[in-house]
Design an enzyme around this catalytic site. Structure first.
Site, PDB file in Angstrom:
ATOM      1  N   GLY A   1      48.152  43.004 -19.264  1.00 17.35           N
ATOM      2  CA  GLY A   1      48.160  44.010 -18.263  1.00 17.35           C
ATOM      3  C   GLY A   1      49.384  44.305 -17.725  1.00 17.35           C
TER       4      GLY A   1
ATOM      5  N   LYS B   1      56.930  38.938 -17.399  1.00 20.01           N
ATOM      6  CA  LYS B   1      55.862  38.987 -16.598  1.00 20.01           C
ATOM      7  C   LYS B   1      55.947  39.811 -15.222  1.00 20.01           C
ATOM      8  CE  LYS B   1      52.267  35.721 -15.022  1.00 20.01           C
ATOM      9  NZ  LYS B   1      51.781  34.293 -15.032  1.00 20.01           N
TER      10      LYS B   1
ATOM     11  N   ASP C   1      48.656  47.081 -10.542  1.00 18.91           N
ATOM     12  CA  ASP C   1      49.886  47.802 -10.639  1.00 18.91           C
ATOM     13  C   ASP C   1      50.815  47.553 -11.566  1.00 18.91           C
ATOM     14  OD1 ASP C   1      50.820  45.586  -9.500  1.00 18.91           O
ATOM     15  OD2 ASP C   1      51.167  46.420  -7.414  1.00 18.91           O
TER      16      ASP C   1
ATOM     17  N   ASP D   1      41.616  32.954 -22.487  1.00 18.53           N
ATOM     18  CA  ASP D   1      42.802  33.752 -22.761  1.00 18.53           C
ATOM     19  C   ASP D   1      44.334  32.955 -22.211  1.00 18.53           C
ATOM     20  OD1 ASP D   1      41.582  34.653 -20.381  1.00 18.53           O
ATOM     21  OD2 ASP D   1      43.447  35.509 -20.004  1.00 18.53           O
ATOM     22  N   ASN D   2      43.896  31.891 -21.624  1.00 21.29           N
ATOM     23  CA  ASN D   2      44.905  30.732 -20.950  1.00 21.29           C
ATOM     24  C   ASN D   2      45.188  29.471 -21.698  1.00 21.29           C
ATOM     25  OD1 ASN D   2      45.540  32.721 -18.910  1.00 21.29           O
ATOM     26  ND2 ASN D   2      44.357  32.014 -17.468  1.00 21.29           N
TER      27      ASN D   2
ATOM     28  N   ASP E   1      50.687  30.096 -17.973  1.00 17.61           N
ATOM     29  CA  ASP E   1      50.091  30.763 -16.631  1.00 17.61           C
ATOM     30  C   ASP E   1      49.707  29.659 -15.422  1.00 17.61           C
ATOM     31  OD1 ASP E   1      50.528  33.197 -18.065  1.00 17.61           O
ATOM     32  OD2 ASP E   1      48.290  33.501 -18.349  1.00 17.61           O
TER      33      ASP E   1
END
Length: 484
Positions: A92, A113, A125, A253-254, A263
């Protein structure tokens, strides 16, 4: 000197895995400024640090001016977050720039990132504050120095704009990191959810070629892939437990297919040894507490096995049987890695039956909660005959006496212990203090000192005593935030 625009990227992820990414461009960085550059890593990747410091280099590190050989994409993945399935997560606020083939032949992703909103953004954002990006740089490089498989940090670049967070406006930044790949359990969950076995098979073949090429020559390559990932994760989690690392957000997802730690949001290192330690502000139920990490890893791997089922056998019951058999091996693999690692940390000889000593030690540490890092480091002094430093870590030193006596009777090797028990880890209060100085005052000196110390975690040096000490009993409880 090769210009940044001439750096050669490869794009096997993009080439092989259409449908598992969205081509995307980074958001503008109005006034990019290099904050940290990992020159040693740059050299390992075959990159010239001087080039990365140029305006062209900053364009690469922010994704705003990448070489023609690069194809910036946001990767797609799904995932279980705190046990709840989300079918569409993805990058994202991040972009894969491409793959660098280092001089040693190793293929590494370059991933940005904080590069702005992508089609996978979930209300945020897409930007990142400077503090969390510096934090990931510090912790990931410390993990590398400790010998733990991990993504690594190449650079932190301030963008010249501010991002709004709960505490108000904060300086914006990007992190340029590298990894063997960014394939995750969640990537396979996303592919499986498409219902297209061809997509899933292409992903599995890509993962095998990238990480476990010897699987390709076996009778059941996809089952063997599952086995290799189970083994890699069992070894990784054991290492986390040895050094007192708490990931804080072990969503599927990590969890990487490569077996690297990824992460570093709400992560932390233990001070007091506490199986129930939780540092994440969002982990209200303690799902990802220190002591829960092995069980969560197995749970995540079960989700990986579920995603692979269509590739394991035509008959679903048979596929489930095969996957279950492999998954059940996780516990033995993890316990073997855990116990062997602790045997080495305790300086006990290979082949020694350490089980009684380890069982009693686990009980002692959980009940008395001495400082995790100092306990293991100071045991070397006890092995040399001076038990005072380690006994001083207990409120009632006599509680440790029986265990110390049984352990010393085994003849531990103090020198071997010093080689595997760090004296310096990223103490939470030191990390936060250094980040505060960097973000609030623009003073990078405390951060540079901390990075220098953490780069040599096993070498005790005069004048660095404060880097080995916990925050103290009067320090407020430590809490971490993910920075989104």
């Amino acid at each position: 000197m090769t210009a940044a625009t001439e750096i050669a990227f490869e794009n096997t992820f993009v080439r092989d895995l259409e449908g598992l990414y969205q081509p995307w461009d980074a958001a503008p960085a109005p006034e990019p400024r290099l904050v940290l550059l990992n020159e040693a890593l740059a050299h390992q990747l075959g990159l010239d640090p001087a080039v990365l410091r140029t305006p062209e280099g900053l364009g690469l590190l922010t994704g705003t001016a990448v070489p023609e050989s690069a194809t910036t994409v946001a990767q797609a993945y799904a995932g279980h977050q705190f046990g709840n399935y989300s079918p569409r997560l993805g990058d994202g606020r991040a972009l894969l720039v491409g793959e660098l083939v280092a001089p040693d032949g190793q293929r590494r992703d370059l991933h940005l990132k904080g590069s702005g909103r992508t089609p996978f953004a979930r209300g945020g954002d897409g930007k990142a504050p400077l503090g969390p990006m510096l934090r990931e740089y510090v912790i990931s490089e410390a993990m590398h120095a400790l010998g733990v498989p991990t993504t690594r940090s190449l650079a932190v670049v301030a963008t010249g704009e501010h991002v709004m967070r709960e505490r108000g406006p904060e300086p914006g930044a990007l992190l340029a990191r590298t990894a063997s790949s960014h394939l995750r359990v969640g990537t396979f969950q996303f592919a499986a959810a498409t219902g297209d076995t061809d997509v899933l098979r292409r992903l599995a073949d890509h993962a095998i070629a990238r990480h476990h090429p010897s699987c390709a020559g076996t009778d059941q390559p996809y089952l063997e892939l599952f086995r290799r990932v189970v083994e890699a994760q069992a070894a990784l989690i054991a290492q986390w437990m040895h050094i007192g690392f708490v990931h804080g957000v072990m969503n599927t997802d990590n969890m990487t297919i490569s077996g690297e730690t990824i992460d570093y949001g709400p992560c932390a290192f233990l001070d007091a040894h506490d199986p129930g330690a939780v540092y994440s502000s969002i982990d209200q139920g303690g799902r990802y507490a220190y002591g829960n990490q092995p069980g969560i890893a197995q749970w995540n791997l079960a989700r990986f096995g579920e995603a692979l089922l269509p590739l394991l056998a035509d008959d679903q019951d048979e596929a489930i049987r095969l996957a279950t058999e492999v998954l059940e091996g996780f516990a033995d693999r993890y316990l073997a890695a855990r116990d062997d690692g602790y045997r080495v940390k305790l300086g006990l000889p290979e082949g020694f039956d350490a089980k009684p000593v380890l069982e009693d030690l686990a009980t002692l540490l959980a009940q008395q909660k001495p400082d995790h890092t100092l306990f293991f480091r100071r045991l070397a002094s006890a092995a040399r005959g001076d038990e005072g430093p380690v006994r001083a870590l207990f409120d009632d030193p006599s509680t440790a006496d029986d265990w110390l006596a049984s352990w010393r009777a085994a003849g531990p090797d103090a020198d071997a212990m010093d080689r595997v028990n760090p004296i310096y880890v990223p103490r939470n209060h030191l990390v936060e203090s250094a980040l505060g100085a960097a973000v609030a005052d623009g003073d990078l000196e405390p951060l540079q000192w901390l990075l220098q110390v953490l780069a040599h975690p096993y070498e005790e040096r005069a004048g660095y005593e404060r880097f080995a000490q916990p925050a103290g009993p009067d320090a407020p409880p430590f809490t971490t935030f993910c920075g989104t």
